[in-house]
Scaffold this active site. Structure first.
Site, PDB file in Angstrom:
ATOM      1  N   HIS A 214       0.700  -1.187  -0.172  1.00 35.46           N
ATOM      2  CA  HIS A 214      -0.038  -0.047   0.176  1.00 35.46           C
ATOM      3  C   HIS A 214       0.953   1.219  -0.132  1.00 35.46           C
ATOM      4  O   HIS A 214       0.282   2.453   0.200  1.00 35.46           O
ATOM      5  CB  HIS A 214      -0.896   0.067   1.297  1.00 35.46           C
ATOM      6  N   LYS A 216       3.190   4.515  -1.092  1.00 33.15           N
ATOM      7  CA  LYS A 216       3.351   5.158  -2.195  1.00 33.15           C
ATOM      8  C   LYS A 216       4.526   6.206  -1.958  1.00 33.15           C
ATOM      9  O   LYS A 216       4.933   6.750  -1.076  1.00 33.15           O
ATOM     10  CB  LYS A 216       2.388   6.385  -2.326  1.00 33.15           C
ATOM     11  N   ASP A 221      17.002  10.893  -7.406  1.00 31.48           N
ATOM     12  CA  ASP A 221      18.457  11.139  -7.269  1.00 31.48           C
ATOM     13  C   ASP A 221      18.880  11.125  -5.866  1.00 31.48           C
ATOM     14  O   ASP A 221      19.869  11.633  -5.496  1.00 31.48           O
ATOM     15  CB  ASP A 221      18.864  12.535  -7.892  1.00 31.48           C
ATOM     16  N   HIS A 391      -9.573  11.299   1.673  1.00 33.98           N
ATOM     17  CA  HIS A 391      -8.704  10.168   1.945  1.00 33.98           C
ATOM     18  C   HIS A 391      -7.221  10.191   2.666  1.00 33.98           C
ATOM     19  O   HIS A 391      -6.329   9.523   2.374  1.00 33.98           O
ATOM     20  CB  HIS A 391      -8.333   9.896   0.261  1.00 33.98           C
ATOM     21  N   LYS A 393      -4.233  10.356   5.438  1.00 36.35           N
ATOM     22  CA  LYS A 393      -3.935   9.803   6.611  1.00 36.35           C
ATOM     23  C   LYS A 393      -2.926  10.389   7.373  1.00 36.35           C
ATOM     24  O   LYS A 393      -1.688  10.310   7.224  1.00 36.35           O
ATOM     25  CB  LYS A 393      -3.562   8.456   6.139  1.00 36.35           C
ATOM     26  N   ASP A 398      -0.633  17.851  20.170  1.00 38.49           N
ATOM     27  CA  ASP A 398      -0.007  18.837  21.108  1.00 38.49           C
ATOM     28  C   ASP A 398       1.095  19.884  20.566  1.00 38.49           C
ATOM     29  O   ASP A 398       1.789  20.428  21.265  1.00 38.49           O
ATOM     30  CB  ASP A 398       0.767  18.075  22.110  1.00 38.49           C
TER      31      ASP A 398
END
Length: 473
Positions: A214, A216, A221, A391, A393, A398
């Site tokens: 999952h 990404k 370089d 979508h 995440k 604090d």
């Protein structure tokens, strides 16, 4: 006779599975449930167990062997960090030590991180960075779909290969199942190396179907990297007919932390391709100080001893003193995270959860909503984002520490997927992420506990049925 022989074989196979469940079962209740399924549902019970029930953390079926080459590579990556000591971050010592022990990546100083919100900003930054590539591009996505975005990447990659840039692509065999063979062949013909991560094959169907990559990740370089929730799909730019615009958060990184994202890509690439040329020292860059942010990469997968991403969320929630703000589309938390959220709220910490009002799966939507009543009863504030599909995440606590990555707050991400997050120990970054979260809350609907508990019984029934499937959603 054939029928009797089949029953004997089935019974013997069942006994073998029961022994494995007793030896390697995670929770007694789950072990008992699988034992009942195997012996009360003919054939189907055993097939479901083989597909969904095996404990990968014990079986290590997909474990990347830590060869001398891999160990040497990781040591080189670590040597390029501008590292920090735990003493420099007294309040986060436990979290820093936990991630280091789990993942092998210490926190690094001297980084510059930038929040990229939604597809337009993200892909503009990605394309600009890819255009500047001089040596290599490493790209890894769960969802890689045909479309205008994919065609734009193809044209860019074709030009870069002509300039002598090495390009490697990993895509997930299930998440990118719609990616056409025609497009893949075009890339290969242009000189791009491309592999499918755990493609579903007949001989390995039961062992690989439920375990997906999952992540990404883009590394250019070894100077700049990207990670977060956004996939290669046109819906991030043009929207979706059913869900509208996909709202998401991505991260651009410069500095020594890039080496850890490169190391994750390299290990995944080596696991699938078995090509060791990617372990060459030429893929390292010694950094000057790029910024003043400290960051630490967190990765997890079904072949590791512990779920580092779950422990990241758990620790951030438990250590919060004032607030915990979480944006995530799939909150199916499991017992540990669920209890941590309730304990935090009951202890006086402001706990906010921001989710999408709509979902790309009806059963997931009902399963997620099955947790709302108990959470709100404990004092957790729940907001439903209605302007498209949320979508992102992210988690921030604090005004001091935050995380952006690929991990959903669900059992699939914690137990069955290969995931990656970045923990950021920087006040200014945390405040920026918090302010963005609060702006999204202002555009959302806050659920009222007194009203929610009076919802129709048919909705409660749907939630209860969907919750049964929470371990595999």
């Amino acid at each position: 006779m054939v029928y009797i022989a089949f029953l004997i074989l089935y019974f013997l196979a069942g006994i073998v599975i029961v022994i494995k469940l007793i030896l390697y079962g995670v929770r007694p209740t789950k072990t008992l449930a699988w034992m009942l399924a195997i012996f009360t549902i003919p054939v189907g019970g055993m097939l479901f167990y083989l597909l969904l029930g095996r404990n990968r953390r014990k079986n290590k079926l997909f474990q990347l062997k830590r060869t001398d080459e891999i160990i040497s590579y990781l040591e080189k990556a670590e040597s390029h960090y501008e590292s920090v000591t735990e003493e420099e971050y007294q309040e986060h010592q436990k979290l820093i030590r936990l991630i280091t022990m789990n993942c092998g990546f210490a926190p690094s100083a001297g980084n510059r991180l930038k929040l990229l919100k939604n597809g337009d900003a993200t892909f503009q930054a990605i394309f600009e960075s890819l255009q500047k590539a001089e040596h290599f591009i490493h790209l890894q996505y769960y969802i890689f779909e045909d479309g205008e975005l994919a065609e734009g990447l193809f044209e860019l990659f074709k030009q870069k290969v002509k300039e002598g840039v090495q390009i490697r692509i990993l895509y997930d065999g299930i998440g990118s199942r719609s990616l056409s063979k025609k497009y893949i062949k075009k890339l290969q013909k242009a000189g791009v190396e491309i592999y499918s991560f755990l493609p579903v094959k007949f001989g390995k169907f039961l062992s690989s179907l439920n375990y997906r990559n999952h992540r990404k990740i883009i590394v250019v370089d070894n100077k700049i990297a990207f990670t977060g929730g956004i996939n290669v799909a046109d819906k991030y730019l043009k929207g979706d007919p059913d869900l509208g615009i996909w709202h998401d958060m991505h991260l651009q990184l410069e500095g020594p932390v890039v080496h850890s994202l490169q190391a994750i890509f390299v290990m995944d690439w080596f696991l699938i391709s078995n090509q060791d040329d990617i372990l060459s020292p030429s893929y390292f860059t010694t950094y000057k100080k790029m910024g003043n942010m400290t960051a630490q990469t967190v990765h997890s997968g079904p072949d590791e001893d512990f779920s580092a991403t779950r422990q990241l969320y758990f620790s951030l929630i438990n250590e919060a003193k004032n607030y915990v703000y979480i944006a995530n589309p799939y909150i199916i938390p499991g017992e540990a995270i669920l209890e941590a959220l309730k304990v935090a709220a009951l202890s006086g910490v402001e706990v906010r959860l921001l989710l999408s009002d709509i979902s790309d799966s009806k059963i997931v939507r009902w399963c997620v909503r099955s947790y709302f009543e108990g959470l709100m009863e404990a004092g957790v504030k729940i907001y439903l984002f209605s302007d498209g599909f949320l979508h992102s995440k992210t988690i921030v606590t604090d005004d001091t520490v935050s995380s952006v990555g690929t991990t959903n707050l669900d059992l699939r991400s914690f137990e069955q997927n290969y995931e990656v997050n970045v923990a950021i120990y920087d006040d200014s970054f945390a405040i920026e992420l918090k302010n963005d979260f609060l702006r999204d809350c202002e555009q959302s609907i806050q659920l009222d506990y007194a009203t929610f508990v009076k919802r129709p019984w048919i909705e409660k029934l749907k939630e209860g049925v969907a919750k049964i499937f929470s371990p595999v959603l």
